[in-house]
Design an enzyme around this catalytic site. Sequence first.
Site, mmCIF file in Angstrom:
data_model
loop_
_atom_site.group_PDB
_atom_site.id
_atom_site.type_symbol
_atom_site.label_atom_id
_atom_site.label_comp_id
_atom_site.label_asym_id
_atom_site.label_seq_id
_atom_site.Cartn_x
_atom_site.Cartn_y
_atom_site.Cartn_z
ATOM 1 N N ASP A 116 0.784 -1.240 0.000
ATOM 2 C CA ASP A 116 0.000 0.000 0.000
ATOM 3 C C ASP A 116 0.816 1.291 0.000
ATOM 4 O O ASP A 116 0.257 2.382 -0.014
ATOM 5 C CB ASP A 116 -0.968 -0.009 1.198
ATOM 6 C CG ASP A 116 -0.276 -0.255 2.535
ATOM 7 O OD1 ASP A 116 0.906 0.104 2.687
ATOM 8 O OD2 ASP A 116 -0.936 -0.794 3.450
ATOM 9 N N HIS A 131 6.079 -8.268 -1.416
ATOM 10 C CA HIS A 131 4.977 -8.482 -2.364
ATOM 11 C C HIS A 131 4.749 -7.287 -3.290
ATOM 12 O O HIS A 131 3.700 -7.155 -3.896
ATOM 13 C CB HIS A 131 3.689 -8.835 -1.608
ATOM 14 C CG HIS A 131 3.779 -10.149 -0.899
ATOM 15 N ND1 HIS A 131 3.047 -10.469 0.217
ATOM 16 C CD2 HIS A 131 4.551 -11.236 -1.144
ATOM 17 C CE1 HIS A 131 3.359 -11.687 0.622
ATOM 18 N NE2 HIS A 131 4.271 -12.170 -0.187
ATOM 19 N N CYS A 139 9.504 -4.781 -14.556
ATOM 20 C CA CYS A 139 9.783 -5.711 -15.663
ATOM 21 C C CYS A 139 9.903 -7.119 -15.091
ATOM 22 O O CYS A 139 10.643 -7.337 -14.126
ATOM 23 C CB CYS A 139 11.094 -5.307 -16.351
ATOM 24 S SG CYS A 139 11.692 -6.575 -17.491
ATOM 25 N N CYS A 160 10.144 -3.664 -21.549
ATOM 26 C CA CYS A 160 11.246 -3.006 -20.841
ATOM 27 C C CYS A 160 12.257 -2.439 -21.839
ATOM 28 O O CYS A 160 12.742 -3.173 -22.709
ATOM 29 C CB CYS A 160 11.910 -4.030 -19.921
ATOM 30 S SG CYS A 160 13.340 -3.395 -19.052
ATOM 31 N N THR A 201 0.515 -9.674 11.049
ATOM 32 C CA THR A 201 0.596 -10.693 9.990
ATOM 33 C C THR A 201 0.077 -12.029 10.509
ATOM 34 O O THR A 201 0.372 -12.410 11.641
ATOM 35 C CB THR A 201 2.037 -10.848 9.436
ATOM 36 O OG1 THR A 201 2.044 -11.894 8.462
ATOM 37 C CG2 THR A 201 3.059 -11.133 10.521
ATOM 38 N N SER A 202 -0.689 -12.702 9.662
ATOM 39 C CA SER A 202 -1.198 -14.021 10.053
ATOM 40 C C SER A 202 -0.129 -15.083 9.827
ATOM 41 O O SER A 202 -0.311 -16.232 10.203
ATOM 42 C CB SER A 202 -2.462 -14.353 9.268
ATOM 43 O OG SER A 202 -2.202 -14.299 7.889
ATOM 44 N N ALA A 244 -2.025 -2.495 16.368
ATOM 45 C CA ALA A 244 -0.680 -1.940 16.147
ATOM 46 C C ALA A 244 -0.647 -0.427 16.372
ATOM 47 O O ALA A 244 0.313 0.097 16.946
ATOM 48 C CB ALA A 244 -0.222 -2.273 14.730
HETATM 49 P P1 NAD Z 1 -3.539 -11.252 6.621
HETATM 50 O O1 NAD Z 1 -4.647 -10.504 5.999
HETATM 51 O O2 NAD Z 1 -3.369 -12.675 6.291
HETATM 52 O O3 NAD Z 1 -3.644 -11.156 8.216
HETATM 53 C C1 NAD Z 1 -3.808 -9.933 8.871
HETATM 54 C C2 NAD Z 1 -3.442 -10.088 10.342
HETATM 55 O O4 NAD Z 1 -3.538 -8.799 10.933
HETATM 56 C C3 NAD Z 1 -4.349 -11.024 11.131
HETATM 57 O O5 NAD Z 1 -3.538 -11.924 11.873
HETATM 58 C C4 NAD Z 1 -5.128 -10.080 12.053
HETATM 59 O O6 NAD Z 1 -5.389 -10.678 13.303
HETATM 60 C C5 NAD Z 1 -4.141 -8.932 12.200
HETATM 61 N N1 NAD Z 1 -4.720 -7.640 12.552
HETATM 62 C C6 NAD Z 1 -5.951 -7.146 12.253
HETATM 63 N N2 NAD Z 1 -6.082 -5.887 12.713
HETATM 64 C C7 NAD Z 1 -4.900 -5.567 13.301
HETATM 65 C C8 NAD Z 1 -4.403 -4.401 13.954
HETATM 66 N N3 NAD Z 1 -5.152 -3.296 14.098
HETATM 67 N N4 NAD Z 1 -3.140 -4.424 14.454
HETATM 68 C C9 NAD Z 1 -2.346 -5.524 14.320
HETATM 69 N N5 NAD Z 1 -2.784 -6.656 13.712
HETATM 70 C C10 NAD Z 1 -4.034 -6.670 13.204
HETATM 71 O O7 NAD Z 1 -2.228 -10.425 6.312
HETATM 72 P P2 NAD Z 1 -0.790 -10.893 5.878
HETATM 73 O O8 NAD Z 1 -0.251 -11.838 6.891
HETATM 74 O O9 NAD Z 1 -0.063 -9.643 5.595
HETATM 75 O O10 NAD Z 1 -1.000 -11.693 4.516
HETATM 76 C C11 NAD Z 1 -1.868 -11.259 3.482
HETATM 77 C C12 NAD Z 1 -1.227 -10.851 2.162
HETATM 78 O O11 NAD Z 1 -2.131 -9.969 1.531
HETATM 79 C C13 NAD Z 1 0.038 -10.078 2.346
HETATM 80 O O12 NAD Z 1 1.062 -10.814 1.805
HETATM 81 C C14 NAD Z 1 -0.156 -8.773 1.569
HETATM 82 O O13 NAD Z 1 0.610 -8.778 0.397
HETATM 83 C C15 NAD Z 1 -1.578 -8.738 1.124
HETATM 84 N N6 NAD Z 1 -2.385 -7.629 1.682
HETATM 85 C C16 NAD Z 1 -1.863 -6.374 1.725
HETATM 86 C C17 NAD Z 1 -2.610 -5.333 2.245
HETATM 87 C C18 NAD Z 1 -1.997 -3.957 2.304
HETATM 88 O O14 NAD Z 1 -1.083 -3.668 1.532
HETATM 89 N N7 NAD Z 1 -2.446 -3.105 3.219
HETATM 90 C C19 NAD Z 1 -3.901 -5.568 2.717
HETATM 91 C C20 NAD Z 1 -4.425 -6.857 2.630
HETATM 92 C C21 NAD Z 1 -3.644 -7.894 2.115
#
Ligand code: NAD
Length: 261
Positions: A116, A131, A139, A160, A201-202, A244
């Site tokens: 993001d 990611h 490219c 490219c 992160t999950s 967070a």
């Molecule tokens: P995920 O969506 O799998 O998991 C999100 C985690 O965040 C969960 O464990 C949840 O409990 C936790 N969470 C929710 N609210 C929170 C808060 N306020 N503070 C702290 N933790 C909180 O996310 P992931 O593990 O990053 O994997 C998903 C993939 O999807 C990533 O690789 C990413 O590339 C992509 N993604 C990116 C965005 C973004 O750029 N903002 C958003 C969604 C998904």
Amino acid sequence: MTSEPLEAAIEDAARLVAGASHLVAFVGAGLSAESGVPTFRGPEGLWTKMGEPDMRGYDRFLADPKKWWEERSQRAGDMKEFVDALDEAVPNDGHYALRELEEAGFLKHIITQNIDNLHQVAGSQAITEIHGNRTKLRCIECSRRWDIYHFDIEGSPPSCPDCGGIIKGDTVMFGEPIPHDALEECAAQSQMCDCMLLIGTSAVVYPAASFPEQVKSAGGTLIEVNPNETPLSAHSDVILRGAAGEVLPKVTQQAKGIVQE
Ligand code: NAD
């Protein structure tokens, strides 16, 4: 690790942060949840509500890159809510706390799974985006990147100017290999890391999820910041069960206090 009251856990985390020689933050979608960007997993996650999407995104792109470019500006279907939220999002207190930790000399690097661009907007400097980044193009052959807003290469699909490879959005698609440069930097950072903050992160997406495992097995410590349990909770030395944006500023202030004592 058994859970302890949040305030005590924040103190423990601040001590680890202040004492670390190479602190790395490993960040997931949860950090941007308080910026209004939905996560994929977790109780409020997009996939939890709608089911998992088609995982063959990259195969479909390779089969017809021209179509991807033609459809790029269209916003339809399940992802519209997500793309609109990304467009509106601004950094929250969690992003700014990471910038402050870096400025104070504690945080050496951010490995983020987020696409993001909010770390950059918040002012963080040392970032590897495993990611990709939605504001860039890349490219697929040589990994050269361009700012999406300053890109004037023509052709559909554009190729490219350096190597002739096909250009796509930098965001890593489902089924697409992680770009080598990002993967190498993440491995190098994880090797140097003696304390890793696991934020929102999950921890189920590989190879990203292997970096905390690597730190732990080399004797480093893990601090989890997540309101919910994850597969990494059992391996974490300190668990901060909170959002967070609320927890990270407190850890940052307390770590700065420890150094001044
Ligand atoms: P995920 O969506 O799998 O998991 C999100 C985690 O965040 C969960 O464990 C949840 O409990 C936790 N969470 C929710 N609210 C929170 C808060 N306020 N503070 C702290 N933790 C909180 O996310 P992931 O593990 O990053 O994997 C998903 C993939 O999807 C990533 O690789 C990413 O590339 C992509 N993604 C990116 C965005 C973004 O750029 N903002 C958003 C969604 C998904």
